[in-house]
Scaffold this motif. Sequence first.
Motif, PDB file in Angstrom:
ATOM      1  N   UNK A 150       0.571  -1.241  -0.279  1.00  0.00           N
ATOM      2  CA  UNK A 150       0.141  -0.060  -0.084  1.00  0.00           C
ATOM      3  C   UNK A 150       1.002   1.631   0.136  1.00  0.00           C
ATOM      4  N   UNK A 151       2.038   1.564   0.317  1.00  0.00           N
ATOM      5  CA  UNK A 151       2.393   2.295   0.882  1.00  0.00           C
ATOM      6  C   UNK A 151       3.710   3.407  -0.747  1.00  0.00           C
ATOM      7  N   UNK A 152       4.019   1.550  -1.508  1.00  0.00           N
ATOM      8  CA  UNK A 152       4.634   1.354  -2.853  1.00  0.00           C
ATOM      9  C   UNK A 152       2.742   2.683  -3.542  1.00  0.00           C
ATOM     10  N   UNK A 153       1.947   1.803  -3.272  1.00  0.00           N
ATOM     11  CA  UNK A 153       1.035   2.529  -4.589  1.00  0.00           C
ATOM     12  C   UNK A 153       0.809   3.674  -3.946  1.00  0.00           C
ATOM     13  N   UNK A 154       0.719   3.707  -2.992  1.00  0.00           N
ATOM     14  CA  UNK A 154       0.382   5.340  -2.406  1.00  0.00           C
ATOM     15  C   UNK A 154       1.243   6.566  -2.742  1.00  0.00           C
ATOM     16  N   UNK A 155       2.642   6.469  -3.177  1.00  0.00           N
ATOM     17  CA  UNK A 155       3.937   7.084  -2.993  1.00  0.00           C
ATOM     18  C   UNK A 155       3.918   8.014  -4.398  1.00  0.00           C
ATOM     19  N   UNK A 156       3.478   7.530  -5.831  1.00  0.00           N
ATOM     20  CA  UNK A 156       3.801   8.413  -6.807  1.00  0.00           C
ATOM     21  C   UNK A 156       2.446  10.129  -6.769  1.00  0.00           C
ATOM     22  N   UNK A 157       1.735   9.753  -5.277  1.00  0.00           N
ATOM     23  CA  UNK A 157       1.488  10.797  -4.904  1.00  0.00           C
ATOM     24  C   UNK A 157       0.268  11.085  -6.236  1.00  0.00           C
ATOM     25  N   UNK A 158      -0.256  10.459  -7.054  1.00  0.00           N
ATOM     26  CA  UNK A 158      -1.254  10.442  -8.570  1.00  0.00           C
ATOM     27  C   UNK A 158      -2.615  10.416  -7.531  1.00  0.00           C
ATOM     28  N   UNK A 159      -3.728  10.766  -8.628  1.00  0.00           N
ATOM     29  CA  UNK A 159      -4.737  11.206  -8.349  1.00  0.00           C
ATOM     30  C   UNK A 159      -5.371   9.502  -7.617  1.00  0.00           C
ATOM     31  N   UNK A 160      -5.498   8.073  -8.397  1.00  0.00           N
ATOM     32  CA  UNK A 160      -5.623   6.808  -7.740  1.00  0.00           C
ATOM     33  C   UNK A 160      -5.672   6.995  -6.826  1.00  0.00           C
ATOM     34  N   UNK A 281      -3.637  11.229 -13.703  1.00  0.00           N
ATOM     35  CA  UNK A 281      -2.942  12.382 -13.238  1.00  0.00           C
ATOM     36  C   UNK A 281      -2.600  12.229 -12.006  1.00  0.00           C
ATOM     37  N   UNK A 282      -2.327  13.866 -11.696  1.00  0.00           N
ATOM     38  CA  UNK A 282      -1.571  14.255  -9.855  1.00  0.00           C
ATOM     39  C   UNK A 282      -2.885  14.324  -9.016  1.00  0.00           C
ATOM     40  N   UNK A 283      -2.567  14.161  -7.684  1.00  0.00           N
ATOM     41  CA  UNK A 283      -3.411  14.207  -6.864  1.00  0.00           C
ATOM     42  C   UNK A 283      -3.863  15.158  -6.576  1.00  0.00           C
ATOM     43  N   UNK A 284      -5.492  15.816  -6.626  1.00  0.00           N
ATOM     44  CA  UNK A 284      -5.264  16.999  -5.685  1.00  0.00           C
ATOM     45  C   UNK A 284      -6.780  17.104  -5.066  1.00  0.00           C
ATOM     46  N   UNK A 285      -6.769  17.292  -3.845  1.00  0.00           N
ATOM     47  CA  UNK A 285      -7.804  16.677  -2.931  1.00  0.00           C
ATOM     48  C   UNK A 285      -9.668  17.158  -3.624  1.00  0.00           C
TER      49      UNK A 285
ATOM     50  N   UNK B 172      -6.552  21.292 -20.259  1.00  0.00           N
ATOM     51  CA  UNK B 172      -7.434  20.263 -20.131  1.00  0.00           C
ATOM     52  C   UNK B 172      -7.534  18.850 -19.656  1.00  0.00           C
ATOM     53  N   UNK B 173      -6.901  18.687 -19.456  1.00  0.00           N
ATOM     54  CA  UNK B 173      -6.252  17.762 -18.213  1.00  0.00           C
ATOM     55  C   UNK B 173      -6.926  17.600 -17.097  1.00  0.00           C
ATOM     56  N   UNK B 174      -6.052  18.680 -16.709  1.00  0.00           N
ATOM     57  CA  UNK B 174      -6.649  19.448 -15.240  1.00  0.00           C
ATOM     58  C   UNK B 174      -8.809  19.462 -15.045  1.00  0.00           C
ATOM     59  N   UNK B 175      -9.412  20.445 -16.278  1.00  0.00           N
ATOM     60  CA  UNK B 175     -10.557  20.313 -16.398  1.00  0.00           C
ATOM     61  C   UNK B 175     -11.058  19.038 -16.649  1.00  0.00           C
ATOM     62  N   UNK B 176     -10.769  17.759 -17.063  1.00  0.00           N
ATOM     63  CA  UNK B 176     -10.892  17.377 -17.703  1.00  0.00           C
ATOM     64  C   UNK B 176     -11.243  15.923 -15.925  1.00  0.00           C
ATOM     65  N   UNK B 177     -10.093  16.450 -15.027  1.00  0.00           N
ATOM     66  CA  UNK B 177     -10.146  15.552 -14.031  1.00  0.00           C
ATOM     67  C   UNK B 177     -10.615  15.863 -12.323  1.00  0.00           C
ATOM     68  N   UNK B 178     -11.259  17.699 -12.661  1.00  0.00           N
ATOM     69  CA  UNK B 178     -12.227  18.468 -11.761  1.00  0.00           C
ATOM     70  C   UNK B 178     -13.119  18.208 -12.197  1.00  0.00           C
TER      71      UNK B 178
END
Lengths: 587, 286
Positions: A150-160, A281-285, B172-178
């Motif tokens: 789980x820590x490895x899965x979480x490290x890339x800081x991606x959306x999922x 994609x990158x994570x964002x709350x 667009x990718x940013x908007x898509x994810x939002x």
Amino acid sequence: MITRRLYRSLDERVGSTPLLRKSLVKVFPDHWTFMFGEIALYSFVTLVLTGVFLTLFFEPSTAEQVYRGGYEALSGSRVSSAFASTVALSYDVRAGLLFRQAHHWSALLFVAAIVLHLSRIFFTGAFRRPREINWVVGVTMLALALLNGFTGYSMPDDLLSGIGLRIIYSVVLSIPVAGSWLAMLLFGGEFPTAQLLPRLYISHVLLVPAAFAALISVHLVIIVVQKHTQFPGPGRRDRNVVGSRFWPAYTLRSVSLLLGVLAVAFALGGLVQINPIWIYGPFNPAKATSPAQPDWYVAWGDGALRLFPPADFRIFGRLVPSPFWPSVGLGTITFLLLYAWPWLERWRTGDRAFHHVLERPRERPGRVAVGAYALTFFAVLLVAAADDIIARLTRVPVTALVTALRIAILVLPVAAAVIAYLITNALRRSTGSGVTELTREDMRAGLTPHRARHPAGREPPLVPPPDQVVQMWRNPAGTWRWRWRGPGEELLSNEAYLSRDEALTAARVAFAGVRLEQVRPPAGVPLPPPRHRHPAATRAAGVTGWLALFLLGRRRRPGPPDGPPAEPGEEPPEDPGERAREPAARE
Amino acid sequence: MTSSPPAGAGRHRGLLARLRRPTGAPRRRSRARRRLNAGIRLVAALVLAGGAYAAFAPGISSAEDTPQLSTAAKEGKALFDKSCISCHGPNAQGVTDRGPSLLGVGSAAVEFQVATGRMPMARQEAQAERKPPVFNDDQTRQLAAYIQELGGGPQLPGDVPAMLAGANTSKGGELYRINCASCHGFGGGGGALSSGKFAPSLMPASPAQIYGAMLTGPQNMPVFGDNQLSPQEKADVISYVVTLQQQKDPGGFNLGRFGPVTEGLAIFLVGMVALIFTALWIAGKS
């Protein structure tokens, strides 16, 4: 030539020959199900190899930067360093994507192999005395594998994975009384925090792998000391091990299995895409995506969270939020039961004896029923974790699916347990070798419950079996050998002995109570004589060695470094040593 | 009415009185006269208002008598009357429990629904599915023209693919994810919604169809009007979706871009099975 000289010089300095001689003739039983643990071990090796490569390029930091790299659809976005470096590993580092994917695939493989290994140990009763310690070590490694996955899965800081971390944060918060403090302690503040990523990183690449290395060593040393278990079969006893020697036969098998694991990990890594974080994609709350699942080995928690009804309880005036039960509650109960199983079963059966021969699953219908219950339970949870994908592919409404799965989680495991019990009980009473050979009478006999208690640790009485015999002969070179013959089977000792007595002792330890006879040497190439010293001298040297050690111990101070504990070949007499039967010093 | 009228009302009445009565001398009229007067004024106002409405409003009677439709719209009406009228009713006014009114949905909605094959529907169900379109491009445009001229509404910009030239894919990718990923998924493969509804896969959608969907919010999708996502931002999103569609997965076979679920299946069905056969081959069942 050079190898030989190198080895000689090494041997003169550290005296490795006795140890090596012992380990090279170590006998391992052959069965394909005994390879699951090795698959896990070699997946770990693959993980370390690929993981070291990945650490050279990964930056565990949430510091923001503008992405400029090979993946154009992200070019110009503000992303964290962790995410950017992982995308760079996939797009810009040579062979980086191959290593990333091989690492992730072998992580999935690692846990899968551990679970299969655990199931094999469970269903064959290999956890019974004296192997409870190794069971505990193994279950601990399963828990660590889940954690590190789980820590490895979480490290890339991606959306999922960010969504997954948020769920974990909420799960930690849901722990009564201590939840918010624990969450603060683990995450360093309110999610998302900048401190979390370095913590995940150090635990993923250092702490847990180090613990793994230690536990794997313990696991293997215990296996070597206690010897491997073997399936019941002709000539197999609690006092011997029938199989192949470590060198060369078993080494060859083991190395080919290592190559097989590497081949599978890298073939999948090169051909099948896994965890494409550039798409996530990158994570964002503020963002979310669907479908969102964790890797399979923690998906049971996700599935349980999806199925558990939203019910908050109050216990002693304290609120216990509903996410607590399916996540922390279920996990704790599962692992407590796993840890306690050897003692639970001993308490149930009263069997306190040492066992080195495995049970066939059919000998314990109750245990098989419990295992079938657990496996079905977690399988339903895994299906539940994928409910949105199933709903999308089958067009069944999600709500209907959840309702159906809530019923299934209550009904299916019980049904599986009952069916498994009936089938194993029928198998136990039948003469057939498999499920396909069961007759109607067997099934009817299987309906009556299994009541036979274990014969409380007593070995079967030593009445000489009429159809077995141990034959001994003198080779033309003057050495002695023996073989065991049973109905339709024959096992040859894989060591030659200098004297008749020595051979006799070895044969008696391996096959106590079997009729012995001396015969003419059969055709075939005799083994070269063993090169160990004369037994009497060995014994004398061993006694001296022990005496020296004892005296040193009495002084209660570390002795001088030149103290003579034992020279090569001075091992205390552990005769008849490791032979093909490996008649071990077991009582 | 009689007791102390407000100042404004009094002045108003005084003005009318002056028009009628140049002498201007305030004189008490009989109650009957006053009533008659009010009645006449009411009738006159009604006639005036009705006449003005009849003259200026998009005429009901005149539309039926002399349809001011362009040639394309006439063709579209013919198609509509053949294929759509059973659910959407005559003049696209809708039929209760069968199909909604199409007045005001605009040509964008028609082009989206018809070009993706969702309309005409095969049957009544939770959600229309994409299928091979029944009408060709020309017929679709004629239908769209008919609905547009019938009730107005949002229209697609002229050339959507041309807008993509200056689009910013990463924005667009940013908007898509939002805005989009929560239903259509990170990879654009679609996702499940409640009650058997679903967000469809974006993989087969053309840029114009995506634009039309954002503009009109078909089925369960919310409308992303121009004040929420400007036309430029819509183009950015479309550019990102096109990237998703065209991306050759660099990691190999993509397992349907479902994420960890199919990956978990793969490790058991492919990886573990391969290794079990290896183990069987190596160690056998001795």
